[in-house]
Motif scaffolding. Structure first.
Motif, PDB file in Angstrom:
ATOM      1  N   ARG A 238     -82.932 -30.917  11.050  1.00 55.88           N
ATOM      2  CA  ARG A 238     -82.556 -31.822  10.257  1.00 55.88           C
ATOM      3  C   ARG A 238     -82.087 -33.348  10.738  1.00 55.88           C
ATOM      4  O   ARG A 238     -81.426 -33.055  11.848  1.00 55.88           O
ATOM      5  N   GLY A 239     -82.622 -34.472  10.667  1.00 54.02           N
ATOM      6  CA  GLY A 239     -82.223 -35.573  11.094  1.00 54.02           C
ATOM      7  C   GLY A 239     -82.940 -36.115  12.218  1.00 54.02           C
ATOM      8  O   GLY A 239     -82.532 -37.170  12.817  1.00 54.02           O
ATOM      9  N   GLY A 240     -83.914 -35.057  12.842  1.00 54.14           N
ATOM     10  CA  GLY A 240     -84.531 -35.595  13.834  1.00 54.14           C
ATOM     11  C   GLY A 240     -84.136 -35.843  15.172  1.00 54.14           C
ATOM     12  O   GLY A 240     -83.057 -35.403  15.572  1.00 54.14           O
ATOM     13  N   LEU A 241     -84.748 -36.662  16.024  1.00 51.02           N
ATOM     14  CA  LEU A 241     -84.524 -36.955  17.323  1.00 51.02           C
ATOM     15  C   LEU A 241     -83.167 -37.759  17.290  1.00 51.02           C
ATOM     16  O   LEU A 241     -82.045 -37.510  18.058  1.00 51.02           O
ATOM     17  N   SER A 242     -83.218 -38.698  16.377  1.00 54.47           N
ATOM     18  CA  SER A 242     -81.776 -39.381  16.398  1.00 54.47           C
ATOM     19  C   SER A 242     -80.402 -38.571  16.078  1.00 54.47           C
ATOM     20  O   SER A 242     -79.378 -39.069  16.683  1.00 54.47           O
ATOM     21  N   SER A 243     -80.488 -37.937  15.265  1.00 59.33           N
ATOM     22  CA  SER A 243     -79.343 -37.133  14.873  1.00 59.33           C
ATOM     23  C   SER A 243     -79.203 -36.344  16.141  1.00 59.33           C
ATOM     24  O   SER A 243     -77.890 -36.056  16.654  1.00 59.33           O
ATOM     25  N   ALA A 244     -80.043 -35.498  16.741  1.00 59.67           N
ATOM     26  CA  ALA A 244     -79.580 -34.757  17.782  1.00 59.67           C
ATOM     27  C   ALA A 244     -79.066 -35.479  18.998  1.00 59.67           C
ATOM     28  O   ALA A 244     -77.974 -35.063  19.516  1.00 59.67           O
ATOM     29  N   LEU A 245     -79.397 -36.717  19.197  1.00 59.26           N
ATOM     30  CA  LEU A 245     -79.127 -37.507  20.308  1.00 59.26           C
ATOM     31  C   LEU A 245     -77.792 -38.157  20.013  1.00 59.26           C
ATOM     32  O   LEU A 245     -76.969 -38.331  20.738  1.00 59.26           O
ATOM     33  N   ASN A 246     -77.639 -38.394  18.687  1.00 54.73           N
ATOM     34  CA  ASN A 246     -76.091 -38.855  18.335  1.00 54.73           C
ATOM     35  C   ASN A 246     -74.925 -37.924  18.549  1.00 54.73           C
ATOM     36  O   ASN A 246     -74.044 -38.158  19.069  1.00 54.73           O
ATOM     37  N   GLU A 247     -75.402 -36.882  18.226  1.00 54.01           N
ATOM     38  CA  GLU A 247     -74.481 -35.776  18.523  1.00 54.01           C
ATOM     39  C   GLU A 247     -74.177 -35.490  20.013  1.00 54.01           C
ATOM     40  O   GLU A 247     -72.958 -35.171  20.275  1.00 54.01           O
ATOM     41  N   ILE A 248     -75.167 -35.308  20.740  1.00 57.10           N
ATOM     42  CA  ILE A 248     -74.916 -35.325  22.223  1.00 57.10           C
ATOM     43  C   ILE A 248     -74.222 -36.501  22.833  1.00 57.10           C
ATOM     44  O   ILE A 248     -73.373 -36.279  23.541  1.00 57.10           O
ATOM     45  N   ALA A 249     -74.507 -37.818  22.178  1.00 57.60           N
ATOM     46  CA  ALA A 249     -73.640 -38.869  22.704  1.00 57.60           C
ATOM     47  C   ALA A 249     -72.327 -38.867  22.279  1.00 57.60           C
ATOM     48  O   ALA A 249     -71.257 -39.183  22.991  1.00 57.60           O
ATOM     49  N   VAL A 250     -71.915 -38.604  21.076  1.00 61.68           N
ATOM     50  CA  VAL A 250     -70.643 -38.431  20.544  1.00 61.68           C
ATOM     51  C   VAL A 250     -69.954 -37.336  21.464  1.00 61.68           C
ATOM     52  O   VAL A 250     -68.790 -37.599  21.849  1.00 61.68           O
ATOM     53  N   THR A 251     -70.516 -36.229  21.633  1.00 64.47           N
ATOM     54  CA  THR A 251     -69.751 -35.136  22.194  1.00 64.47           C
ATOM     55  C   THR A 251     -69.419 -35.128  23.702  1.00 64.47           C
ATOM     56  O   THR A 251     -68.515 -34.958  24.088  1.00 64.47           O
ATOM     57  N   SER A 252     -70.475 -35.770  24.330  1.00 69.77           N
ATOM     58  CA  SER A 252     -70.208 -36.085  25.834  1.00 69.77           C
ATOM     59  C   SER A 252     -69.617 -37.478  26.038  1.00 69.77           C
ATOM     60  O   SER A 252     -69.247 -37.701  27.161  1.00 69.77           O
ATOM     61  N   GLY A 253     -69.411 -38.345  25.072  1.00 66.59           N
ATOM     62  CA  GLY A 253     -69.047 -39.440  25.406  1.00 66.59           C
ATOM     63  C   GLY A 253     -69.592 -40.464  26.308  1.00 66.59           C
ATOM     64  O   GLY A 253     -69.156 -41.510  26.983  1.00 66.59           O
ATOM     65  N   THR A 254     -70.952 -40.300  26.248  1.00 66.21           N
ATOM     66  CA  THR A 254     -71.876 -41.053  27.022  1.00 66.21           C
ATOM     67  C   THR A 254     -72.612 -41.804  26.080  1.00 66.21           C
ATOM     68  O   THR A 254     -72.486 -41.742  24.844  1.00 66.21           O
ATOM     69  N   GLY A 255     -73.595 -42.699  26.522  1.00 67.95           N
ATOM     70  CA  GLY A 255     -74.380 -43.653  26.062  1.00 67.95           C
ATOM     71  C   GLY A 255     -75.755 -42.995  26.325  1.00 67.95           C
ATOM     72  O   GLY A 255     -76.125 -42.495  27.257  1.00 67.95           O
ATOM     73  N   ILE A 256     -76.819 -43.258  25.220  1.00 67.85           N
ATOM     74  CA  ILE A 256     -78.124 -42.592  25.508  1.00 67.85           C
ATOM     75  C   ILE A 256     -79.096 -43.989  25.131  1.00 67.85           C
ATOM     76  O   ILE A 256     -79.101 -44.418  24.134  1.00 67.85           O
ATOM     77  N   GLU A 257     -79.900 -44.178  26.098  1.00 70.95           N
ATOM     78  CA  GLU A 257     -80.991 -45.278  25.936  1.00 70.95           C
ATOM     79  C   GLU A 257     -82.455 -44.605  26.000  1.00 70.95           C
ATOM     80  O   GLU A 257     -82.766 -43.962  26.762  1.00 70.95           O
ATOM     81  N   LEU A 258     -83.016 -45.144  24.866  1.00 74.12           N
ATOM     82  CA  LEU A 258     -84.506 -44.519  24.710  1.00 74.12           C
ATOM     83  C   LEU A 258     -85.531 -45.742  24.929  1.00 74.12           C
ATOM     84  O   LEU A 258     -84.929 -46.775  24.576  1.00 74.12           O
ATOM     85  N   ASP A 259     -86.691 -45.292  25.277  1.00 77.76           N
ATOM     86  CA  ASP A 259     -87.710 -46.369  25.562  1.00 77.76           C
ATOM     87  C   ASP A 259     -88.680 -46.254  24.388  1.00 77.76           C
ATOM     88  O   ASP A 259     -89.515 -45.285  24.472  1.00 77.76           O
ATOM     89  N   GLU A 260     -88.783 -47.101  23.253  1.00 69.13           N
ATOM     90  CA  GLU A 260     -89.601 -46.770  22.388  1.00 69.13           C
ATOM     91  C   GLU A 260     -91.053 -46.493  22.671  1.00 69.13           C
ATOM     92  O   GLU A 260     -91.843 -45.798  22.092  1.00 69.13           O
ATOM     93  N   SER A 261     -91.507 -47.270  23.666  1.00 71.68           N
ATOM     94  CA  SER A 261     -92.759 -47.347  23.919  1.00 71.68           C
ATOM     95  C   SER A 261     -93.647 -45.863  24.321  1.00 71.68           C
ATOM     96  O   SER A 261     -94.502 -45.806  24.319  1.00 71.68           O
ATOM     97  N   VAL A 262     -92.527 -45.196  24.972  1.00 67.24           N
ATOM     98  CA  VAL A 262     -93.068 -43.697  25.517  1.00 67.24           C
ATOM     99  C   VAL A 262     -92.657 -42.634  24.520  1.00 67.24           C
ATOM    100  O   VAL A 262     -92.925 -41.538  24.930  1.00 67.24           O
ATOM    101  N   ILE A 263     -92.053 -42.898  23.520  1.00 70.27           N
ATOM    102  CA  ILE A 263     -91.719 -41.979  22.456  1.00 70.27           C
ATOM    103  C   ILE A 263     -93.190 -41.307  21.677  1.00 70.27           C
ATOM    104  O   ILE A 263     -93.724 -42.406  20.861  1.00 70.27           O
ATOM    105  N   PRO A 264     -93.223 -39.809  21.899  1.00 73.58           N
ATOM    106  CA  PRO A 264     -94.697 -39.768  21.537  1.00 73.58           C
ATOM    107  C   PRO A 264     -94.659 -39.475  19.919  1.00 73.58           C
ATOM    108  O   PRO A 264     -94.011 -38.652  19.586  1.00 73.58           O
TER     109      PRO A 264
END
Lengths: 352, 352
Positions: A238-264
């Motif tokens: 549910r919520g796909g890649l963005s939701s999973a990474l948002n949860e990780i970012a919030v829980t770990s207190g880090t930021g996550i940067e993705l490169d759109e050109s390489v997302i398959p």
């Protein structure tokens, strides 16, 4: 007050604001779900295990470390290209155990059936669960069946609970994401969600999109041979890649940067998303995961994943960064940046 | 063939017989449920653990012996005199663990919510689950929430899965019932079922019947100090006393004979049953159990049970006998005998 208005006052119920009611968005896996958990469930039922909100809970029983997870499956339609509700329920639960580095052992399943469901459909679903259990190396040890009157449920709902043993220490967890880690996607995104949406909307596309639903236990077992540098794993429901990474970012207190050109993303998924006005980065992929891995083990992690058919197209799509803590940022093809926020409503109800 | 009949043939779906569809009786806990398990679930998913069909499954994880059980709760109405769906879900699952002699440790809960459910109702249910967890000594370690569109579910369904550790050996089980054993009921029958029915039918009786829903873990812990002579325990949910004893008789291959004159039923429950045309021996009692105990430990078992408020009225109601194997027989007040068969339809849908 006239008689008329007095009667109205008697016959009309007290108005209830929309904010006092459950909405579809409360089941999206996004903002409203998080709000429901924080304001309704955790204040009453919270404890140090539940509060972690990982894919599976880790607890001790006797001298054994267990992983436990539960999920209700309400997908509509119950049969879709590439799978059905039974297969999805087994895979989803096995995957939630795998994401904590646990070896899946046992499943329990409860069925809520609507009066009038065809027995042939139930048999087909149960057969499919059997195949998914065999393939995932789990056995079903407990079950329950309830039947509700016609119109009180929609055909069939299945809740699967999984139990596994945790043999790695420390187990992968969202809290372990560290600045500098690489973000690896195991394959292309959005197949499951778009298979469901296309089946529901009867979209006629040249090629049929099939759900990628699969058990990821072997992919994870291989990946974990890399060692404790595999910091965090999440399947992309549910919520796909963005939701999973948002949860990780919030829980770990880090930021996550993705490169759109390489997302398959497969061109057909991209096209179907455009027709329906959906963002593939928020669409469920039931047979994909993201791994957050220490940079010095990037090579061995990719090698391990690519040696498994389910990780053949594994690729680095981003990095854990010190800036914008708690947020996921997408570096677009044309060089701009946009924040990938949590879903604020519900774009794909009953996807799993 | 005329055009008219050709059109009919095109527009009418293939007729499906009622025997090809799920009926309410498939959820009764009686004959149709047993048939569904035997013809649909076990042929595909059966294994030596699942096939035992006890209240909870016993399995090993590492060096630990676990008890695992899962149940969906679809009770209607969701609030009733003496309880609500949340309390019932916790108690029912804790009790299923207790019936195998396990110490309940952990719960997982999945919620299926109907769009439009009042948040205040959900909060009330969650608060009630918290209280039931505290009282039962279990913690909730995993959860899930799905929301379905209005009309696709009836307010709220909850599936609870329980995990406990088994410290007694051998654990109580239906297979251990032996000829000569006494059948002890922990108290009077039918309160839960009749509380639900009275709430549903808005029966106005002089005194309000309240559900007896309760966690029986302490009652069982006391009883187990009697030792391995406590052969079998069953809580009296769907299908009531008769269904529980039928399962024990079939599984152990023994007969069970009950003495109608000593089976405790409150006069108000008896009266409500008569008004609704129900047999109290088939009505659920969520806070009662039957214990099958070796005759030489009858006294100590009764003493233990009566020392707990939930077993204060424990009494011997029958005996395991060598005749009519696999059947439960009632010796009536006037000296006749009648077979208490499994329910063949559904007398009380959505009782739990």
């Amino acid at each position: 007050m006239s008689d008329y208005s007095a009667n109205m006052a008697l016959s009309c119920p007290v108005p209830v604001g929309v904010s006092d009611l459950i909405r579809l968005g409360h089941g999206s896996g996004g903002k409203l779900t998080a709000q429901l958990i924080e304001t309704v469930f955790l204040p009453e039922l919270g404890n140090e295990v539940l509060n972690q909100l990982d894919d599976a809970a880790l607890v001790s029983a006797g001298s054994t470390r267990l992983a436990v997870t539960t999920d209700a499956y309400v997908v509509n339609p119950i049969f879709f290209p590439g799978g059905d509700i039974g297969k999805l329920a087994v895979h989803g639960t096995v995957n939630d155990l795998s994401m904590r580095g646990a070896k899946p052992l046992y499943l329990a399943a409860s069925f809520i059936l609507e009066e009038g469901l065809r027995l042939a459909d139930l048999k087909r679903i149960v057969k499919s669960m059997r195949e998914a259990c065999l393939e995932s190396g789990v056995i079903l040890i407990a079950g329950d069946t309830k039947v509700v009157n016609r119109g009180a449920a929609d055909k069939i709902f299945i809740t699967t609970t999984g139990i596994g043993v945790v043999e790695v220490d420390p187990a992968p967890s969202a809290v372990r994401a560290e600045v500098g880690d690489v973000v690896i996607a195991s394959g292309d995104l959005g197949l499951h969600g778009m298979a469901i949406m296309c089946a529901r909307e009867a979209l006629e596309l040249d090629t049929r999109i099939e759900s990628d639903t699969a058990s990821l236990h072997n992919l994870v077992a291989g990946l974990l041979t890399v060692g404790s540098s595999v910091h965090c794993l999440r399947d992309l429901t549910r919520g796909g890649l963005s939701s999973a990474l948002n949860e990780i970012a919030v829980t770990s207190g880090t930021g996550i940067e993705l490169d759109e050109s390489v997302i398959p993303i497969h061109p057909e998924v991209q096209a179907a998303c455009e027709i329906l006005g959906l963002d593939p980065l928020y669409v469920a992929s039931e047979g994909r995961l993201v791994a957050i891995v220490a940079p010095d083990h990037q090579g061995s992690a990719l090698e391990q994943m690519r040696s498994n058919p389910l990780g053949r197209c594994a690729t680095v799509i981003g990095r854990v960064v010190p800036s914008h803590s708690g947020r996921v940022v997408l570096k677009s093809r044309i060089g701009g940046h946009r924040i990938l926020d949590k879903l604020s409503g519900e774009q794909l109800p009953r996807i799993c």
